[in-house]
Design an enzyme around this catalytic site. Structure first.
Site, short mmCIF file in Angstrom:
data_model
loop_
_atom_site.label_atom_id
_atom_site.label_comp_id
_atom_site.label_asym_id
_atom_site.label_seq_id
_atom_site.Cartn_x
_atom_site.Cartn_y
_atom_site.Cartn_z
N GLY A 1 -71.30 -0.81 -34.35
CA GLY A 1 -72.71 -0.88 -34.58
C GLY A 1 -73.98 -2.06 -34.12
CG ASN B 1 -68.48 8.33 -38.06
OD1 ASN B 1 -69.47 7.06 -37.57
ND2 ASN B 1 -69.06 8.99 -39.22
CE1 TYR C 1 -77.42 1.36 -46.00
CE2 TYR C 1 -79.23 -0.18 -47.38
CZ TYR C 1 -77.75 -0.07 -46.48
OH TYR C 1 -78.16 -1.21 -45.73
P1 NAD Z 1 -76.18 0.53 -37.18
O1 NAD Z 1 -76.29 1.26 -38.21
O2 NAD Z 1 -75.83 -0.51 -36.13
O3 NAD Z 1 -73.92 -0.19 -38.04
C1 NAD Z 1 -73.40 0.93 -38.88
C2 NAD Z 1 -72.23 1.53 -38.02
O4 NAD Z 1 -71.52 2.28 -38.81
C3 NAD Z 1 -72.95 2.44 -36.76
O5 NAD Z 1 -71.71 2.36 -36.05
C4 NAD Z 1 -71.97 4.04 -37.37
O6 NAD Z 1 -71.73 4.26 -36.48
C5 NAD Z 1 -70.62 2.97 -38.14
N1 NAD Z 1 -70.72 4.07 -38.92
C6 NAD Z 1 -71.86 4.84 -40.27
N2 NAD Z 1 -70.81 5.70 -40.83
C7 NAD Z 1 -69.40 5.97 -40.52
C8 NAD Z 1 -68.15 6.55 -40.79
N3 NAD Z 1 -68.49 7.65 -41.90
N4 NAD Z 1 -66.78 6.25 -40.23
C9 NAD Z 1 -66.77 5.44 -38.89
N5 NAD Z 1 -68.06 4.29 -38.66
C10 NAD Z 1 -69.21 5.08 -39.34
O7 NAD Z 1 -76.89 -0.49 -38.87
P2 NAD Z 1 -76.31 -2.50 -39.14
O8 NAD Z 1 -77.88 -2.82 -39.02
O9 NAD Z 1 -75.06 -3.32 -38.54
O10 NAD Z 1 -75.56 -2.15 -40.42
C11 NAD Z 1 -73.92 -2.35 -40.72
C12 NAD Z 1 -73.78 -2.56 -41.79
O11 NAD Z 1 -74.50 -3.85 -42.56
C13 NAD Z 1 -74.41 -1.87 -42.49
O12 NAD Z 1 -73.17 -1.28 -43.49
C14 NAD Z 1 -75.61 -2.26 -43.20
O13 NAD Z 1 -75.84 -1.74 -44.68
C15 NAD Z 1 -75.26 -3.31 -43.38
N6 NAD Z 1 -76.38 -3.97 -43.66
C16 NAD Z 1 -77.12 -4.45 -42.54
C17 NAD Z 1 -78.70 -4.47 -42.67
C18 NAD Z 1 -79.12 -5.03 -41.59
O14 NAD Z 1 -80.61 -5.75 -41.87
N7 NAD Z 1 -79.21 -5.00 -40.51
C19 NAD Z 1 -79.30 -4.94 -44.31
C20 NAD Z 1 -77.72 -4.86 -45.39
C21 NAD Z 1 -76.86 -4.57 -45.27
#
Ligand code: NAD
Ligand code: UDP
Length: 309
Positions: free
Chosen positions: A10, A32, A145
């Site tokens: 991600g 995934n 969420y």
């Molecule tokens: P993103 O969607 O780019 O990345 C999330 C990744 O998790 C994706 O690659 C997705 O395919 C993978 N994923 C989801 N469910 C899965 C599963 N069941 N098994 C395996 N892989 C799985 O989002 P991001 O912005 O990179 O966020 C990453 C983390 O950081 C998340 O947990 C999110 O809650 C947290 N977060 C992000 C932000 C932000 O501003 N970007 C803010 C708060 C929290």
């Protein structure tokens, strides 16, 4: 050091894979691809210290050999994504976190949870400190969420207290940078995509709601520092520089040099009216604070979107 990163394909996860490889770790990326992309980690796949495992962490995972750190970042994160996949979001926050804690327990690994400012919901305390319990509508559309992450935090603390797992919880505030998906529906890719295509910028509500945007390299540095200290309560990481969404739209329009108009759309249900981290804890504990000003971070991110579009 051997570090397993869930959600490693991600946006944030791919930057973490890159950073830990640079720091000499062996990195196992588990994803995934529900919201991530292989292209985010393409440049890492030739590295002999990098392994990609395609797996849904809501199902148990077996990995051979020792693991020093488990960083649990798997979860849809953009409101558009988690509204599309509410059940998967609840499962990865509950079953996924449980499975990854089980792995950390078996391997005696350190465990770090990516939590979120969404645990504060539509906050009645501003800025948000870690001791604020939040204001969340558990049956609203964002509940899948928010409650998944609140459950995650609770089970992490239970594993820490019951099994003595060496845990960390990071509450991440809005983070942006290269490798966000142009179509992930978050405000920054939306505005940049619209400005680059010469379309109206869609501001939800009257644009008076606020957010505080942190550039991804600052976040990654904070996460690395948090792993190194012996501290188990949640820690906010984010940039306290707060803007209204209307002001943010104007900044992006000016940066792109576009003359598109702003179009107001209805505010989604339970959209938090304000959000800004109190980062006193991170400052004192980690001697950390964000270094990249918004103007600079936005410029770098725009370069990425220009190439992508
Ligand atoms: P993103 O969607 O780019 O990345 C999330 C990744 O998790 C994706 O690659 C997705 O395919 C993978 N994923 C989801 N469910 C899965 C599963 N069941 N098994 C395996 N892989 C799985 O989002 P991001 O912005 O990179 O966020 C990453 C983390 O950081 C998340 O947990 C999110 O809650 C947290 N977060 C992000 C932000 C932000 O501003 N970007 C803010 C708060 C929290
Ligand atoms: N937003 C907006 N226009 C868009 C997308 C989002 O005005 O095209 C607003 C949204 O209503 C929220 C803020 O921008 O107030 C941040 O939204 P985002 O989806 O990026 O993440 P959130 O912080 O709400 O999780």
């Amino acid at each position: 050091m051997r570090t397993l990163i869930t959600g490693g394909a991600g946006f944030i996860g791919s930057h973490l894979c890159e950073r830990f490889l640079r720091d000499g770790h062996e990195v196992i990326c588990v994803d995934n691809l529900i919201t991530g992309r292989l292209q985010n980690i393409d440049h890492l796949r030739d590295n002999p210290r990098f392994t990609f495992i395609a797996h849904d962490v809501s199902r148990p995972l077996h990995v051979d050999g020792p693991i020093d750190n488990v960083l649990h970042f798997a979860s849809p994160a953009s409101p558009i994504d988690y509204l599309k996949y509410p059940i998967q979001t609840l499962k990865v926050g509950s079953l996924g976190t449980h499975n990854m804690l089980g792995l950390a327990k078996a391997k005696r690994s350190r465990f770090l949870l990516a939590s979120t400012s969404e645990v504060y919901g539509d906050p009645e305390q501003h800025p948000q400190r870690e001791d604020y319990w939040g204001h969340v509508n558990c049956v609203g559309v964002r509940g899948c969420y928010d409650e998944a992450k609140r459950f995650s935090e609770a089970i992490v603390m239970a594993y820490h207290r019951t099994h003595g797992i060496d845990t960390r919880i990071v509450r991440i505030f809005n983070t942006y940078g290269e490798r966000m998906r142009l179509d992930d529906g978050r405000v920054l890719p939306n505005f940049m995509g619209q400005a680059l295509r010469g379309e109206p910028l869609t501001v939800y509500g009257d644009g008076s709601q606020t957010r505080s945007f942190c550039y991804v390299s600052d976040l990654v540095e904070g996460i690395c520092r948090l792993l190194q200290v012996d501290f188990h309560e949640p820690v906010n990481l984010g940039n306290p520089d707060e803007v209204t969404i209307l002001q943010f739209a104007e900044e992006i329009r000016d940066l792109v040099g576009a003359s598109c108009r702003i179009e107001f759309r209805p505010l989604p249900q339970d959209d938090p009216k304000v959000r800004r981290p109190d980062i006193t804890r991170a400052r004192e504990l980690l001697q950390w604070e964000p270094k990249v000003p918004r103007a600079e971070g936005l410029r770098r991110t725009l370069e990425h979107f220009r190439r992508e579009i």
